[in-house]
Motif scaffolding. Structure first.
Motif, PDB file in Angstrom:
ATOM      1  N   ALA A 192      -2.627  -8.436  -0.203  1.00  0.00           N
ATOM      2  CA  ALA A 192      -1.921  -8.894  -1.248  1.00  0.00           C
ATOM      3  C   ALA A 192      -1.209  -7.378  -1.725  1.00  0.00           C
ATOM      4  N   LEU A 193       0.197  -7.769  -1.807  1.00  0.00           N
ATOM      5  CA  LEU A 193       1.158  -6.535  -2.013  1.00  0.00           C
ATOM      6  C   LEU A 193       1.591  -6.647  -3.529  1.00  0.00           C
ATOM      7  N   LEU A 194       1.762  -5.619  -4.359  1.00  0.00           N
ATOM      8  CA  LEU A 194       2.442  -5.211  -5.376  1.00  0.00           C
ATOM      9  C   LEU A 194       3.368  -4.284  -5.283  1.00  0.00           C
ATOM     10  N   GLU A 195       4.555  -4.585  -5.436  1.00  0.00           N
ATOM     11  CA  GLU A 195       5.502  -3.798  -5.325  1.00  0.00           C
ATOM     12  C   GLU A 195       5.929  -2.932  -6.738  1.00  0.00           C
ATOM     13  N   THR A 196       6.096  -1.684  -6.377  1.00  0.00           N
ATOM     14  CA  THR A 196       6.440  -0.764  -7.396  1.00  0.00           C
ATOM     15  C   THR A 196       7.556   0.321  -7.054  1.00  0.00           C
ATOM     16  N   ASP A 197       8.448   0.518  -8.072  1.00  0.00           N
ATOM     17  CA  ASP A 197       9.645   1.399  -7.576  1.00  0.00           C
ATOM     18  C   ASP A 197       9.883   2.320  -8.954  1.00  0.00           C
ATOM     19  N   ASP A 198       9.389   3.701  -8.944  1.00  0.00           N
ATOM     20  CA  ASP A 198       9.303   4.449  -9.915  1.00  0.00           C
ATOM     21  C   ASP A 198       9.691   5.920  -9.734  1.00  0.00           C
ATOM     22  N   GLU A 199       9.129   6.799 -10.642  1.00  0.00           N
ATOM     23  CA  GLU A 199       9.266   8.260 -10.262  1.00  0.00           C
ATOM     24  C   GLU A 199       8.393   8.540  -9.449  1.00  0.00           C
ATOM     25  N   ASN A 200       7.520   7.773  -9.291  1.00  0.00           N
ATOM     26  CA  ASN A 200       6.600   8.136  -7.993  1.00  0.00           C
ATOM     27  C   ASN A 200       6.818   7.488  -6.967  1.00  0.00           C
ATOM     28  N   GLY A 201       7.978   6.937  -6.775  1.00  0.00           N
ATOM     29  CA  GLY A 201       8.316   6.513  -5.119  1.00  0.00           C
ATOM     30  C   GLY A 201       8.342   4.939  -5.242  1.00  0.00           C
ATOM     31  N   HIS A 202       8.832   4.338  -4.112  1.00  0.00           N
ATOM     32  CA  HIS A 202       8.903   3.049  -3.946  1.00  0.00           C
ATOM     33  C   HIS A 202       7.588   2.649  -3.055  1.00  0.00           C
ATOM     34  N   ARG A 203       6.686   2.051  -3.524  1.00  0.00           N
ATOM     35  CA  ARG A 203       5.222   1.953  -3.049  1.00  0.00           C
ATOM     36  C   ARG A 203       4.806   0.591  -3.301  1.00  0.00           C
ATOM     37  N   PHE A 204       3.872   0.150  -2.557  1.00  0.00           N
ATOM     38  CA  PHE A 204       2.982  -1.222  -2.534  1.00  0.00           C
ATOM     39  C   PHE A 204       1.541  -0.966  -2.893  1.00  0.00           C
ATOM     40  N   LEU A 205       1.019  -1.370  -3.896  1.00  0.00           N
ATOM     41  CA  LEU A 205      -0.357  -1.671  -4.115  1.00  0.00           C
ATOM     42  C   LEU A 205      -0.917  -2.966  -3.223  1.00  0.00           C
ATOM     43  N   VAL A 206      -1.866  -2.273  -2.375  1.00  0.00           N
ATOM     44  CA  VAL A 206      -2.369  -3.518  -1.396  1.00  0.00           C
ATOM     45  C   VAL A 206      -3.708  -3.751  -1.806  1.00  0.00           C
ATOM     46  N   THR A 207      -4.099  -5.109  -1.777  1.00  0.00           N
ATOM     47  CA  THR A 207      -5.578  -5.524  -2.126  1.00  0.00           C
ATOM     48  C   THR A 207      -5.890  -6.236  -0.809  1.00  0.00           C
ATOM     49  N   VAL A 208      -7.045  -5.929  -0.389  1.00  0.00           N
ATOM     50  CA  VAL A 208      -7.615  -6.633   0.816  1.00  0.00           C
ATOM     51  C   VAL A 208      -8.394  -7.909   0.624  1.00  0.00           C
ATOM     52  N   GLY A 209      -7.943  -9.033   1.206  1.00  0.00           N
ATOM     53  CA  GLY A 209      -8.498 -10.456   0.698  1.00  0.00           C
ATOM     54  C   GLY A 209      -9.608 -10.802   1.928  1.00  0.00           C
ATOM     55  N   SER A 210      -9.616 -10.216   3.177  1.00  0.00           N
ATOM     56  CA  SER A 210     -10.457 -10.784   4.487  1.00  0.00           C
ATOM     57  C   SER A 210     -10.801  -9.574   5.195  1.00  0.00           C
ATOM     58  N   GLU A 211     -11.811  -9.873   6.161  1.00  0.00           N
ATOM     59  CA  GLU A 211     -11.991  -9.053   7.102  1.00  0.00           C
ATOM     60  C   GLU A 211     -10.755  -8.665   8.011  1.00  0.00           C
ATOM     61  N   ARG A 212     -10.120  -9.704   8.385  1.00  0.00           N
ATOM     62  CA  ARG A 212      -9.004  -9.390   9.285  1.00  0.00           C
ATOM     63  C   ARG A 212      -8.047  -8.631   8.524  1.00  0.00           C
ATOM     64  N   GLY A 213      -7.648  -8.747   7.226  1.00  0.00           N
ATOM     65  CA  GLY A 213      -6.975  -7.990   6.570  1.00  0.00           C
ATOM     66  C   GLY A 213      -7.284  -6.581   6.456  1.00  0.00           C
ATOM     67  N   ASP A 214      -8.529  -6.219   6.187  1.00  0.00           N
ATOM     68  CA  ASP A 214      -9.082  -4.846   6.392  1.00  0.00           C
ATOM     69  C   ASP A 214      -8.741  -4.237   7.661  1.00  0.00           C
ATOM     70  N   ALA A 215      -8.838  -4.976   8.882  1.00  0.00           N
ATOM     71  CA  ALA A 215      -8.683  -4.506   9.920  1.00  0.00           C
ATOM     72  C   ALA A 215      -7.360  -4.115  10.276  1.00  0.00           C
ATOM     73  N   VAL A 216      -6.384  -4.815   9.858  1.00  0.00           N
ATOM     74  CA  VAL A 216      -4.723  -4.375   9.744  1.00  0.00           C
ATOM     75  C   VAL A 216      -4.494  -3.697   9.117  1.00  0.00           C
ATOM     76  N   LEU A 217      -5.218  -3.435   7.916  1.00  0.00           N
ATOM     77  CA  LEU A 217      -4.692  -2.477   6.878  1.00  0.00           C
ATOM     78  C   LEU A 217      -5.119  -0.864   7.488  1.00  0.00           C
ATOM     79  N   ASP A 218      -6.412  -0.909   8.258  1.00  0.00           N
ATOM     80  CA  ASP A 218      -6.869   0.358   8.806  1.00  0.00           C
ATOM     81  C   ASP A 218      -5.749   0.784   9.854  1.00  0.00           C
ATOM     82  N   ALA A 219      -4.800   0.265  10.348  1.00  0.00           N
ATOM     83  CA  ALA A 219      -3.979   0.418  11.328  1.00  0.00           C
ATOM     84  C   ALA A 219      -2.337   0.977  10.614  1.00  0.00           C
TER      85      ALA A 219
END
Length: 387
Positions: A192-219
């Motif tokens: 799950a992504l939550l998009e922010t764009d402020d003085e700290n930059g254009h970023r996404f807070l990522v929440t992992v919801g499954s084991e395969r999501g965890d594996a993809v985020l590792d890359a």
């Protein structure tokens, strides 16, 4: 002597991280490396449409959408938001329940007269759905239940949801109980992504919801979540619920529709409705189909095709002797009553997720929230209740 009881097990908090906007390309590359075909929102034909993503540049950077009853327009946001738009005319249904597919083929040998039948096997495509809104995350579950599909788990599409912090004017997911907010639905998504764009930059807070999501985020290049970012994200999602453009009437819609079969308001809707079926085509949960058999000129080759259909089509309810619902009034009543009422009896939930597509893409601007409110007001008037 009393029996000792153990405290309920509290699941650990999900893994979270922060990725930059530039890391979206790394995310897409990681999905491909894991064997998935990424599809997501892009700009096409004057709207936000869903298509295969070759790179993050295909995403609708800086584009938004303005919606109203019978109106949809792309807008320029003036910022770098990637997912700063509301639902477009297409939903993930087009991949999960294709608009047209062949079911079987039959061939007859002209010399012997022998006929062979071959059913078309469903070959699942390993899609990765990138940019799934909370309302559409709920719609995917509802559609799979309606199609009587077993829980897919890791065999289903890889789902990357996007938290909604800017609902559109046609949205009413808060009153439908499907959003905003999806990061707490662990198991329904992979990332799950939550998009922010402020003085700290254009970023996404990522929440992992499954084991395969965890594996993809590792890359994917990532950073730890800074102090205060998670709390700010939760506040932004909660605030979005108060900025819905529309809302369903606060009443038991199942009871209301069951008692409104003879309501006079159906005639008012029928005077405006074109029975075009647009609402059912853009709906992410409508699943009705028709089946057609075709043959070639020799009669030796035949095919059976399944195509989307709509209860607004006068022939959809055709039985021996004629159609059951011959009036627009009866067909609109069938659709609305099923979507918000009898869907509960069949599948245990409402068939509406509050995405607002049917409102925006109705040629004459019929708004289901307004029509339900009118039925509620008529029922209150007849019963003498003050609303």
């Amino acid at each position: 002597m009393g029996t000792a009881t153990s405290a309920p097990t509290v699941p650990p908090p999900p893994r979270r991280a922060v990725i930059s906007a530039d890391a979206l390309d790394d995310l897409l590359a990681a999905l491909r490396a894991a064997g998935f075909r990424p599809v997501g929102p892009t700009v096409g034909a004057g709207a936000i449409v869903l298509d295969e993503l070759a790179s993050a540049a295909d995403l609708p950077h800086g584009r938004g959408s303005a919606t109203a009853p019978g109106s949809y327009r792309l807008t320029e946001r003036g910022d770098r938001a990637v997912f700063g738009h509301s639902a477009g005319p297409q939903s993930w249904k087009r991949f999960l329940h294709p608009a047209r597919r062949r079911l079987l083929t039959a061939d007859r040998d002209p010399r012997t007269g022998e006929t062979s039948l071959r059913a078309d096997a469903e070959i699942p495509v390993p899609y990765a759905f990138v940019g799934v809104r909370p309302c559409d995350l709920a719609a995917i579950k509802i559609l799979n239940r309606a199609l009587r599909r077993a829980p897919e788990g890791d065999r289903g599409p890889f789902i990357v949801t996007v938290e909604c912090t800017e609902p559109g004017a046609a949205c009413f997911c808060a009153s439908a109980g499907t959003g905003p907010g999806c990061a707490d639905r662990i198991g329904d998504f992979d990332l799950a992504l939550l998009e922010t764009d402020d003085e700290n930059g254009h970023r996404f807070l990522v929440t992992v919801g499954s084991e395969r999501g965890d594996a993809v985020l590792d890359a994917v290049p990532r950073d730890p979540v800074p102090d205060g970012m998670l709390e700010a994200a939760r506040a932004a999602v909660a605030a979005a619920a108060g900025r819905m453009g529309r809302a369903l009437p606060p009443t038991d819609l199942r009871v209301l529709l069951a008692r409104s079969a003879d309501a006079g308001h159906w005639a008012d809707v029928a005077d405006r409705c074109l029975a075009c079926g647009n609402c059912t085509m853009v709906c992410p949960t409508c699943f009705c189909t028709s089946v057609e058999d075709t043959t070639d000129l020799t009669g030796d080759h035949a095919e059976r095709w399944e195509s989307w259909d709509s209860c607004f089509d006068i022939d959809f309810s055709y039985l021996h002797g004629g159609s059951v619902r011959t009036s627009t009034r009866s067909r609109y009543r069938q659709w609305l009553t099923h979507k918000f009422g009898t869907w509960h009896d069949q599948f245990g939930t409402s068939g509406c997720v509050g995405c607002g597509r049917c409102v925006a893409w109705c040629p004459v601007g019929i708004d289901v929230t307004a029509e339900l409110a009118a039925l509620d007001a008529e029922a209150a008037t007849e019963s003498g209740d003050a609303r």
